[in-house]
Enzyme design. Structure first.
Site, mmCIF file in Angstrom:
data_model
loop_
_atom_site.group_PDB
_atom_site.id
_atom_site.type_symbol
_atom_site.label_atom_id
_atom_site.label_comp_id
_atom_site.label_asym_id
_atom_site.label_seq_id
_atom_site.Cartn_x
_atom_site.Cartn_y
_atom_site.Cartn_z
ATOM 1 N N SER A 193 -9.811 -0.847 7.411
ATOM 2 C CA SER A 193 -9.205 -0.620 6.091
ATOM 3 C C SER A 193 -8.524 -1.826 5.454
ATOM 4 C CB SER A 193 -8.200 0.532 6.166
ATOM 5 O OG SER A 193 -8.883 1.756 6.092
ATOM 6 N N LYS A 234 0.857 -1.190 0.000
ATOM 7 C CA LYS A 234 0.000 0.000 0.000
ATOM 8 C C LYS A 234 0.892 1.239 0.000
ATOM 9 C CE LYS A 234 -3.823 1.944 2.773
ATOM 10 N NZ LYS A 234 -4.525 1.808 4.071
ATOM 11 N N SER A 289 -9.601 1.507 3.178
ATOM 12 C CA SER A 289 -8.723 2.330 2.379
ATOM 13 C C SER A 289 -7.644 1.511 1.666
ATOM 14 C CB SER A 289 -8.044 3.384 3.263
ATOM 15 O OG SER A 289 -7.136 2.779 4.156
#
Ligand code: NAG
Ligand code: NAG
Ligand code: NAG
Ligand code: NAG
Length: 507
Positions: A207, A104, A183
């Site tokens: 997330s 990420k 997210s």
């Protein structure tokens, strides 16, 4: 995107998805275990594996937008891993050696890749060192494949949409007209669509587990502190955690095993949590009969709002757990009034997090070797100066401004944090202890806040597919340090149900 365009793309992508067999090694849906076998029987090299994922990214990413950057050094790292394996006489075929990992974009790497949480404001910033988890990946000989698209500022700004200024809008590879949740949207989509062998996401409150549910993959949200947060663009050290997002429980556990442990740059939390790391690591808990004897609680209230068909699937899953020897206890209460608890948590969590976010983000930005922005105030000013690129009209930056208006941890914040501790102690922790539970089971990522405020772990496993084909997940949660039993439960459940299938790219 227009529906006809989506339909045409879907047809192309379905073809692409069917490819990926060559030289006897089946790249598509390859597990870490299969990769190990391929390395040791000579049908696979790390170079071929990296090339496969780079090809997948170049074909799929224009639509799915799961990846922001690919690592220009990935093939060289793969070649080095291949050379090391060859000169070790085949010894180096374990762990993540030679295996491409996608990160990420809030996880820092000291290399050609940028680390930006998807924001243009951080483009060009230079970190002093690799994130703690990246140090461990490199020590293990893993290949850093690239950076995955997050919801910008990792959901403190563009909540759950899977959109970032740098990466654009991620789409769900199962049903292209739906978003993938956030997210950690990019890691979720990339893992689902075979754009990486394994991926890393981060979670503050939902997330990892939400995009894992929506993309039919396995996500582990580790106990806070089990994995280092150093070099991770922060929301709050009280809740932030880094964890694997992969196609199977076994793959996720391989990743967890590699990234856990003490880090001097996140000393307090990783020092405190290292007592939870079992001697011999986590792979020993991948047990076919891992459900046997486990006490699994089903708290009331979390299944509300689900369609009849989905509820039937969840009910079947409870039966499967029982059939495999688990004691499933239904009709439990986390609180006398769950709605009231949720409201209490949400208000206090926001109160605490907005102050913690400002402090920790400012500390992260101040510590960079170089950065165009050095504070949250700079970021807000950047967004105001670039309203079109940062889509200020759609997403605003209310949370960023609310954070900027705080002044450290004062009496209000201390009271909020104390209240959260009480709510955790009297809620999830009380229930688990009273009923002597090994885990609670909830749908999707619906109990995220209960875990978040106590630093507790959870594992999402694919549970089914809705009417339109959008996946949904099932989550097993426990108390801090319960990873071993959660892994036993999740692995046995996955082996018994085998729900995951590759995405169909429906329009
Ligand atoms: C080597 O292992 C891979 C991965 O399991 C398998 O697909 C392949 O058929 C094997 N090839 C040989 C030559 O044994
Ligand atoms: C990092 O960002 C710069 C722009 O500032 C860009 O030129 C570079 O290609 C990016 N790195 C990678 C690996 O994409
Ligand atoms: C559970 O998640 C799926 C997507 O994974 C979604 O379609 C479904 O609406 C969710 N159910 C509820 C009640 O939130
Ligand atoms: C539960 O709490 C909510 C929110 O505070 C409130 O609106 C509702 O009336 C409560 N329900 C009961 C049964 O007390």
């Amino acid at each position: 995107m227009a529906w006809l365009q989506l339909q045409a793309l879907a047809a192309v992508l379905a073809l692409v998805a069917a490819n990926g067999v060559s030289h006897g090694f089946e790249f598509h849906e390859a597990t870490v275990e299969a990769i190990h076998l391929g390395f040791s029987n000579g049908s696979l090299t790390s170079t071929a594996l990296v090339q496969f994922y780079l090809d997948q990214i170049s074909r799929l990413n224009p639509l799915l937008r799961a990846v922001i950057e690919v690592n220009p050094d990935a093939l060289r790292q793969a070649a080095r891993a291949d050379a090391q394996r060859a000169s070790s006489g085949g010894q180096l075929t374990g762990g993540l050696h030679g295996i491409p990992v996608l990160l990420k974009d809030n996880i820092a790497t000291l290399d050609a890749l940028n680390t930006t949480a998807g924001s243009l404001a951080l483009l060009g910033s230079v970190v002093k060192r690799d994130a703690g988890v990246v140090v461990r990946l490199r020590q293990a000989g893993a290949v850093v494949l690239g950076k995955a698209n997050p919801s910008e500022w990792s959901n403190f700004r563009t909540v759950d949409s899977g959109w970032s200024a740098r990466g654009g809008q991620s789409l769900n590879p199962y049903v292209l007209s739906s978003t993938p949740c956030g997210s950690s949207a990019g890691p979720g989509v990339a893992a689902a669509a075979n754009m990486a062998a394994v991926t890393l996401g981060t979670e503050t409150d939902g997330s990892i587990l939400c995009p894992s549910s929506w993309n039919s993959i396995v996500g582990i949200k580790p106990t806070v502190g089990l994995t280092s947060r150093s070099g991770v663009i922060p929301i709050t050290p009280r809740q932030d955690t880094v964890g694997p997002m992969c196609r199977t429980v076994s793959d996720a556990v391989q990743v967890l095993d590699t990234i856990v442990g003490y880090d001097a740059f996140d000393a307090e939390a990783t020092g405190a949590a290292s007592k939870y790391i079992p001697a011999g690591g986590y792979l020993q808990f991948l047990k076919q009969d891992g459900l046997r004897g486990k006490r699994i609680g089903v708290p009331n209230g979390f299944f509300q709002g689900y369609r009849e068909a989905e509820l039937r699937v969840y009910q079947q899953h409870l039966d499967t757990m029982r059939n495999h020897g688990a004691v499933v206890i239904e009709n439990l209460d986390v609180a006398a009034n769950l709605t009231a608890l949720a409201v209490d948590i949400a208000s206090n969590e926001f109160m605490a997090v907005r102050a913690e976010f400002k402090l920790s983000l400012n500390a992260y930005l101040a510590d960079l070797r170089y950065s165009p922005v050095r504070s949250l105030a700079d970021v807000i000013a950047f967004n105001n100066a670039n309203p079109v690129q940062e889509r200020l009209k759609d997403f605003g930056q209310r949370n960023l401004v609310a954070a900027e208006n705080t002044h450290g941890i004062g009496s209000v914040e201390r009271a909020a944090i104390q209240r959260l501790e009480e709510l955790s102690a009297n809620g999830l922790e009380r229930l688990m202890k009273e009923q002597q539970l090994d885990a609670i089971v909830t749908p999707n990522s619906s109990a995220s806040s209960l875990r978040a405020i106590g630093g507790h772990p959870g594992i999402v496993v694919p549970a089914g597919y809705g009417e339109q084909g959008v996946p949904f997940g099932i989550c097993f949660s426990g108390l801090q340090g319960y990873e071993p039993r959660l892994i036993e439960i999740a692995y046995a459940f996955e082996q018994a149900t085998n729900v995951r299938r590759a995405p169909m790219f429906k329009p």
